[in-house]
Design a protein around this motif. Structure first.
Motif, short mmCIF file in Angstrom:
data_model
loop_
_atom_site.label_atom_id
_atom_site.label_comp_id
_atom_site.label_asym_id
_atom_site.label_seq_id
_atom_site.Cartn_x
_atom_site.Cartn_y
_atom_site.Cartn_z
N SER A 112 0.85 -1.19 0.00
CA SER A 112 0.00 0.00 0.00
C SER A 112 0.88 1.24 0.00
CB SER A 112 -0.93 0.00 1.22
OG SER A 112 -1.75 1.14 1.21
N LEU A 113 0.99 1.89 -1.15
CA LEU A 113 1.85 3.06 -1.29
C LEU A 113 1.11 4.14 -2.05
CD1 LEU A 113 4.79 3.95 -0.62
CD2 LEU A 113 5.37 3.37 -2.97
N SER A 114 1.02 5.31 -1.47
CA SER A 114 0.30 6.42 -2.11
C SER A 114 1.05 6.95 -3.31
CB SER A 114 0.07 7.54 -1.09
OG SER A 114 -0.71 7.09 -0.01
N ALA A 115 0.31 7.60 -4.20
CA ALA A 115 0.90 8.10 -5.44
C ALA A 115 2.05 9.07 -5.16
CB ALA A 115 -0.17 8.78 -6.29
N TRP A 116 1.93 9.90 -4.11
CA TRP A 116 2.97 10.89 -3.85
C TRP A 116 4.29 10.24 -3.41
CZ3 TRP A 116 -1.92 11.83 -1.44
CH2 TRP A 116 -2.11 11.18 -0.22
N ASP A 117 4.25 8.98 -2.97
CA ASP A 117 5.48 8.29 -2.63
C ASP A 117 6.03 7.48 -3.79
OD1 ASP A 117 5.73 9.09 0.08
OD2 ASP A 117 4.19 7.66 0.66
N ALA A 118 5.18 7.16 -4.77
CA ALA A 118 5.58 6.25 -5.84
C ALA A 118 5.88 6.92 -7.17
CB ALA A 118 4.49 5.19 -6.05
N ALA A 119 5.25 8.06 -7.46
CA ALA A 119 5.28 8.60 -8.82
C ALA A 119 6.68 8.97 -9.30
CB ALA A 119 4.35 9.81 -8.92
N ALA A 120 7.40 9.76 -8.52
CA ALA A 120 8.74 10.17 -8.93
C ALA A 120 9.70 8.99 -8.95
CB ALA A 120 9.27 11.27 -8.01
N GLY A 121 9.62 8.15 -7.91
CA GLY A 121 10.52 7.00 -7.82
C GLY A 121 10.32 6.01 -8.95
N ALA A 122 9.06 5.82 -9.36
CA ALA A 122 8.80 4.90 -10.47
C ALA A 122 9.47 5.37 -11.75
CB ALA A 122 7.29 4.76 -10.67
N LEU A 123 9.41 6.67 -12.03
CA LEU A 123 10.08 7.19 -13.22
C LEU A 123 11.59 7.03 -13.11
CD1 LEU A 123 9.80 8.63 -15.94
CD2 LEU A 123 10.08 10.80 -14.73
N LEU A 124 12.15 7.27 -11.93
CA LEU A 124 13.58 7.07 -11.74
C LEU A 124 13.98 5.64 -12.08
CD1 LEU A 124 14.16 8.99 -8.40
CD2 LEU A 124 15.47 9.36 -10.48
N VAL A 125 13.22 4.67 -11.58
CA VAL A 125 13.57 3.26 -11.81
C VAL A 125 13.47 2.90 -13.28
CG1 VAL A 125 12.88 0.87 -11.34
CG2 VAL A 125 12.96 2.53 -9.47
N THR A 126 12.39 3.30 -13.94
CA THR A 126 12.25 2.93 -15.36
C THR A 126 13.30 3.63 -16.22
OG1 THR A 126 10.53 4.62 -15.64
CG2 THR A 126 9.81 2.38 -15.16
N GLU A 127 13.60 4.89 -15.90
CA GLU A 127 14.63 5.59 -16.67
C GLU A 127 16.03 5.04 -16.39
OE1 GLU A 127 14.53 8.01 -19.09
OE2 GLU A 127 12.40 7.49 -19.16
N ALA A 128 16.19 4.31 -15.28
CA ALA A 128 17.46 3.66 -14.96
C ALA A 128 17.51 2.24 -15.52
CB ALA A 128 17.69 3.64 -13.46
N GLY A 129 16.53 1.87 -16.33
CA GLY A 129 16.54 0.57 -16.98
C GLY A 129 15.80 -0.52 -16.23
N GLY A 130 15.08 -0.15 -15.19
CA GLY A 130 14.36 -1.12 -14.40
C GLY A 130 12.90 -1.24 -14.78
N VAL A 131 12.18 -2.03 -13.98
CA VAL A 131 10.77 -2.30 -14.20
C VAL A 131 10.00 -1.90 -12.95
CG1 VAL A 131 9.05 -4.13 -14.50
CG2 VAL A 131 11.19 -4.19 -15.80
N VAL A 132 8.86 -1.23 -13.14
CA VAL A 132 7.94 -0.94 -12.05
C VAL A 132 6.58 -1.48 -12.47
CG1 VAL A 132 6.91 0.83 -10.59
CG2 VAL A 132 9.21 1.15 -11.47
#
Length: 272
Positions: A214-234
């Motif tokens: 359970s993670l709110s959008a304000w905790d996930a949105a920026a981090g998800a972009l960081l991970v995908t732009e670093a070659g990862g999967v969210v």
């Protein structure tokens, strides 16, 4: 640099100054929003600063913040840009003087996150990403470093970050079985108390994966972009893309994310 990403970087710097000062002073006005979920005067002051600055620069942009909810900024109609911010992630760490806290800022255009910034005000590290332009780590007086997820480990050998709510939380009994399932299979697991910063650590290759029920959008949105732009999967617990609406988040290399989804799929909930 995209002007909104540039403003996000500036806001992260200003928030870091405010948080560092308050962190050093160790004097906080604390309120409990729900069981073991706290906010301080610093949370509210940082978000208010962001709202004022964004309204001045981009009236009509929408702000979704942990403390103030969703509102249109400036005395004009809403446009198609939404800022998703957590002014101070890791509040419980903050009030105890534990130096693992973050400010998270994402900029969403037409429903898709285009820019993200996560700053650790204590260490001085700032992680940023622009859609299609990679993820980067900024440190004072050093050139930016491009980030990449760690693809060397599997779940069995990986260091995995997660969130486990307080036993006082209504969700504790629901979350604990899933947490234990992963803990039994992972190389090791960490619960640091600042999920946005954990996602940045995945992008930096310091954590091999991350999951949370359970993670709110304000905790996930920026981090998800960081991970995908670093070659990862969210993804969500089914391996799909509904993590911002289901609030169930998996992040990591392609291998680790797939292995986490295989373990956690039985705990998936519908995004609707």
């Amino acid at each position: 640099m995209n002007p909104r990403l540039q403003l996000a970087m500036t806001l992260a710097d200003e928030a870091s100054v405010m948080i560092r000062h308050a962190f050093a002073a160790r004097r906080h006005t604390l309120s409990e929003k729900s069981a073991n979920d706290f906010a301080t005067d610093t949370d509210r002051e940082v978000e208010a600063m962001m709202a004022t600055r964004i309204a001045a620069a981009f009236p009509g942009d929408v702000l979704l913040g942990e403390e103030g909810g969703e509102r249109v900024l400036g005395d004009v109609p809403a446009n198609n840009v939404r800022w998703i911010v957590d002014p101070l992630d890791g509040t419980f760490n903050f009030v105890h003087g534990f130096p693992y806290v973050a400010t998270s800022i994402a900029v969403e255009v037409d429903g898709a996150v285009q820019a993200g910034v996560i700053a650790n005000p204590v260490s001085g590290e700032v992680f940023c990403a622009g859609k299609g332009f990679g993820a980067w780590l900024h440190r004072v007086d050093q050139p930016p470093v491009r980030l990449a997820v760690n693809c060397e480990h599997t779940l069995a050998s990986g260091l995995i970050g997660s969130v486990l709510p307080s036993a006082a939380s209504k969700s504790f009994e629901r979350v604990l079985p899933a947490w234990l399932e992963v803990a039994r299979r992972a190389g090791s697991i960490r619960r640091t108390g600042a999920a946005a910063l954990d996602l940045a650590q995945v992008a930096a290759g310091r954590l091999d994966g991350f999951f949370v029920m359970s993670l709110s959008a304000w905790d996930a949105a920026a981090g998800a972009l960081l991970v995908t732009e670093a070659g990862g999967v969210v993804c969500d617990f089914t391996g799909g893309n509904d993590f911002l609406t289901s609030n169930q988040v998996i992040a990591g290399s392609a291998v680790v994310a797939a292995e986490l989804a295989a373990v956690l799929g039985q705990y998936a909930v519908s995004a609707s």
